[in-house]
Scaffold this active site. Structure first.
Site, mmCIF file in Angstrom:
data_model
loop_
_atom_site.group_PDB
_atom_site.id
_atom_site.type_symbol
_atom_site.label_atom_id
_atom_site.label_comp_id
_atom_site.label_asym_id
_atom_site.label_seq_id
_atom_site.Cartn_x
_atom_site.Cartn_y
_atom_site.Cartn_z
ATOM 1 N N GLY A 12 0.980 -1.320 0.063
ATOM 2 C CA GLY A 12 -0.154 0.027 -0.043
ATOM 3 C C GLY A 12 0.638 1.292 0.219
ATOM 4 O O GLY A 12 2.159 1.219 -0.274
ATOM 5 N N GLY A 15 3.763 1.033 2.465
ATOM 6 C CA GLY A 15 4.728 0.075 2.167
ATOM 7 C C GLY A 15 5.593 0.638 1.259
ATOM 8 O O GLY A 15 6.828 0.412 1.290
ATOM 9 N N ASN A 100 -2.597 0.506 11.739
ATOM 10 C CA ASN A 100 -3.281 1.170 12.787
ATOM 11 C C ASN A 100 -3.987 0.267 13.826
ATOM 12 O O ASN A 100 -3.974 -1.026 13.704
ATOM 13 C CB ASN A 100 -4.529 1.855 11.814
ATOM 14 C CG ASN A 100 -4.191 3.141 11.019
ATOM 15 O OD1 ASN A 100 -3.271 3.791 11.521
ATOM 16 N ND2 ASN A 100 -4.692 3.262 9.825
ATOM 17 N N LYS A 181 -3.601 7.285 18.570
ATOM 18 C CA LYS A 181 -4.122 7.503 17.082
ATOM 19 C C LYS A 181 -5.366 6.794 16.891
ATOM 20 O O LYS A 181 -6.037 7.128 16.334
ATOM 21 C CB LYS A 181 -2.613 6.855 16.427
ATOM 22 C CG LYS A 181 -3.331 6.884 14.705
ATOM 23 C CD LYS A 181 -2.068 6.931 13.825
ATOM 24 C CE LYS A 181 -2.669 7.152 12.439
ATOM 25 N NZ LYS A 181 -1.558 6.243 11.703
ATOM 26 N N ASN A 185 -8.802 7.866 15.161
ATOM 27 C CA ASN A 185 -9.473 7.106 14.111
ATOM 28 C C ASN A 185 -10.762 6.826 14.610
ATOM 29 O O ASN A 185 -11.677 6.792 13.812
ATOM 30 C CB ASN A 185 -8.436 5.823 13.908
ATOM 31 C CG ASN A 185 -7.255 6.363 13.158
ATOM 32 O OD1 ASN A 185 -6.182 5.645 13.213
ATOM 33 N ND2 ASN A 185 -7.241 7.466 12.231
ATOM 34 N N ASN A 189 -13.029 8.089 11.958
ATOM 35 C CA ASN A 189 -13.372 7.154 10.774
ATOM 36 C C ASN A 189 -14.447 6.759 10.702
ATOM 37 O O ASN A 189 -15.346 6.492 9.568
ATOM 38 C CB ASN A 189 -11.991 6.283 10.614
ATOM 39 C CG ASN A 189 -10.787 6.809 10.165
ATOM 40 O OD1 ASN A 189 -10.882 7.876 10.067
ATOM 41 N ND2 ASN A 189 -9.898 6.143 9.898
ATOM 42 N N ASN A 199 -14.170 14.575 6.640
ATOM 43 C CA ASN A 199 -14.072 14.881 7.937
ATOM 44 C C ASN A 199 -14.266 16.191 8.245
ATOM 45 O O ASN A 199 -15.459 16.429 9.366
ATOM 46 C CB ASN A 199 -12.613 14.982 8.067
ATOM 47 C CG ASN A 199 -11.664 13.697 7.826
ATOM 48 O OD1 ASN A 199 -12.527 12.499 7.618
ATOM 49 N ND2 ASN A 199 -10.365 13.407 7.978
ATOM 50 N N GLU A 267 -10.940 -1.361 8.463
ATOM 51 C CA GLU A 267 -10.131 -1.459 9.662
ATOM 52 C C GLU A 267 -11.019 -1.490 10.785
ATOM 53 O O GLU A 267 -10.407 -1.112 11.866
ATOM 54 C CB GLU A 267 -8.946 -0.602 9.708
ATOM 55 C CG GLU A 267 -7.861 -0.763 8.701
ATOM 56 C CD GLU A 267 -6.730 -0.128 8.796
ATOM 57 O OE1 GLU A 267 -5.605 -0.954 8.973
ATOM 58 O OE2 GLU A 267 -6.624 1.104 9.043
HETATM 59 O O1 KPL Z 1 -5.859 8.970 10.031
HETATM 60 C C1 KPL Z 1 -6.852 9.412 9.443
HETATM 61 C C2 KPL Z 1 -7.556 8.386 8.216
HETATM 62 O O2 KPL Z 1 -7.856 9.141 7.270
HETATM 63 O O3 KPL Z 1 -7.415 7.284 8.466
HETATM 64 C C3 KPL Z 1 -7.477 10.323 9.868
HETATM 65 C C4 KPL Z 1 -6.830 11.174 10.741
HETATM 66 C C5 KPL Z 1 -9.107 10.381 10.308
HETATM 67 C C6 KPL Z 1 -7.596 11.794 8.901
HETATM 68 O O4 KPL Z 1 -8.534 11.405 8.026
#
Ligand code: KPL
Length: 298
Positions: A12, A15, A100, A181, A185, A189, A199, A267
Site C-alpha cells: 500500500g 509500504g 493502525n 492514534k 481514528n 473514521n 472529515n 479497519e
Molecule cells: O488517519 C486518518 C485516516 O484517514 O485514517 C484521519 C486522521 C482520520 C484523517 O482522515
C-alpha cells in the site's frame, strides 16, 4: 547489526513509500504483495521530483532471508500476511508492525519469535498507479516496542528511516501513542465512513453531537485503561485532540470512507474492537462504539 536487507510485506502507500525511500538510500528491498507489481517504480517527492527506482517485487518470499521484516498491510490482513512469509525466517529476525489500531500489535507480538517493534506514522502518501507512489507530505514516525524493550533496535531503525528521508524517532511509549492514534481514528473514521462525508462535515449538525458522544465513550475507556491524552487531561484533552485533527483534515476523505466507497474491507475491527473489548473487560458500556462496530461489520 546493519539491517541492510528489508522485506516489506503490504505494498500500500506506506509500504511503497518505505520500500522506495529505503531503496533510494542503498538498502536491499523486497516488496511483497498478493499480486505481481512492476519492479520499476516511481516515487514522486513532496517537491514534485520523480525518482525512478528498481525494487525486487514478489508474491512469495525470496530464498534470501531479510535482516528485518516490515509488515505494512492493513490491520485486517496482517495476520495472514505474516503467516505467509514468517515460516522460513531465521530466529531473532526483527519484525516492525505499521498497522493502525491495536489488534495486530499484541497478537503478532505474542506470535513472533524475534523482537517486535511498532511504528506509527503521519507521513502522507498515496498509490497513484501500480508503478507509482506519491509522497504527498512529510510527517513523523515514532517507533518502539510495546514493553519499552529493544531500545538499540528502535534507535537503529529510526536512524535508517531518517537517513532515507523519513523523519523518525525511537520512543519508549509506543503503546500510548498507538492508543492516541486509535482514539482519533475511532472518533473520525467510523462516523465519516458510515455517513459518507468528509472529515470537516463532522463539525456540523447533526454529526457534531455524534462525535461528542463517541469522544465521551473513548475518554471513559481511556481513563479506565490509564491512558492520558497527549495534551490537557480527561474528556477535554480527548476533545481537543480529535477536533484539532478534524480541523486539520477537514477536506479529507478518511481512509475508512475511501475503503467503503471502493468496496474494500475496513479497519473497523482493529480500531473499534480494542475499545469495545476494553470497555467490556472493565464493566463499562459503550453503546455508540458498539453500534458503529456493528454497522461497519455488515
Ligand atoms: O488517519 C486518518 C485516516 O484517514 O485514517 C484521519 C486522521 C482520520 C484523517 O482522515
Amino acid at each position: 547489526m546493519a539491517y541492510a536487507r528489508h522485506w516489506i510485506v503490504g505494498p500500500g502507500a506506506i509500504g511503497r513509500l518505505l520500500a522506495l525511500r529505503l531503496a533510494q538510500n542503498g538498502h536491499s528491498v523486497t516488496l511483497m504483495g498478493r499480486r505481481p507489481l512492476p519492479t520499476h517504480q516511481t516515487l514522486m517527492t513532496p517537491q514534485g521530483e520523480a525518482l525512478s527506482l528498481e525494487v525486487v517485487t514478489r508474491t512469495t518470499p525470496p530464498p534470501e532471508v531479510p535482516d528485518v521484516l516490515h509488515l505494512t498491510t492493513k490491520a485486517y490482513a496482517a495476520e495472514a500476511a505474516y503467516g505467509a512469509v514468517a515460516a522460513g525466517l531465521p530466529a531473532g529476525t526483527p519484525l516492525v508492525l505499521w498497522q493502525n489500531g491495536f489488534h495486530t500489535q499484541p497478537l503478532l507480538g505474542a506470535r513472533h519469535g524475534g523482537p517486535v517493534l511498532c511504528a506509527t506514522t503521519t507521513e502522507g502518501a498515496y498509490v497513484a498507479a501500480d508503478d507509482r507512489v506519491v509522497h504527498a507530505g512529510h510527517g513523523d514516525t515514532a517507533i518502539g516496542s510495546l514493553d519499552g524493550d529493544h531500545d538499540a533496535l528502535s534507535r537503529a531503525m529510526a536512524r535508517q528511516l531518517n537517513a532515507a528521508g523519513l523523519s523518525a524517532r525511537a520512543v519508549p511509549d509506543i503503546r500510548r501513542r498507538l492508543w492516541h492514534k486509535l482514539a482519533i481514528n475511532a472518533a473520525i473514521n467510523p462516523l465519516v465512513a458510515h455517513h459518507r462525508i468528509r472529515n470537516g462535515e463532522l463539525r456540523d449538525a447533526p454529526f457534531r453531537d455524534e462525535v461528542e458522544a463517541v469522544i465521551g465513550e473513548v475518554a471513559t475507556v481511556m481513563q479506565a485503561e490509564g491512558i492520558a491524552p497527549p495534551a490537557g487531561s480527561g474528556l477535554e484533552g480527548w476533545r481537543a485532540l480529535v477536533w484539532k485533527v478534524v480541523e486539520a483534515t477537514a477536506d479529507n476523505r478518511a481512509s475508512m470512507l475511501q475503503d467503503v466507497l471502493a468496496g474494500r474491507p475496513t479497519e473497523h475491527a482493529a480500531i473499534l474492537g480494542p475499545l469495545c473489548e476494553a470497555a467490556r473487560h472493565r464493566g463499562l458500556t459503550t453503546p455508540r462504539l458498539d453500534a458503529l462496530l456493528e454497522a461497519l461489520a455488515k
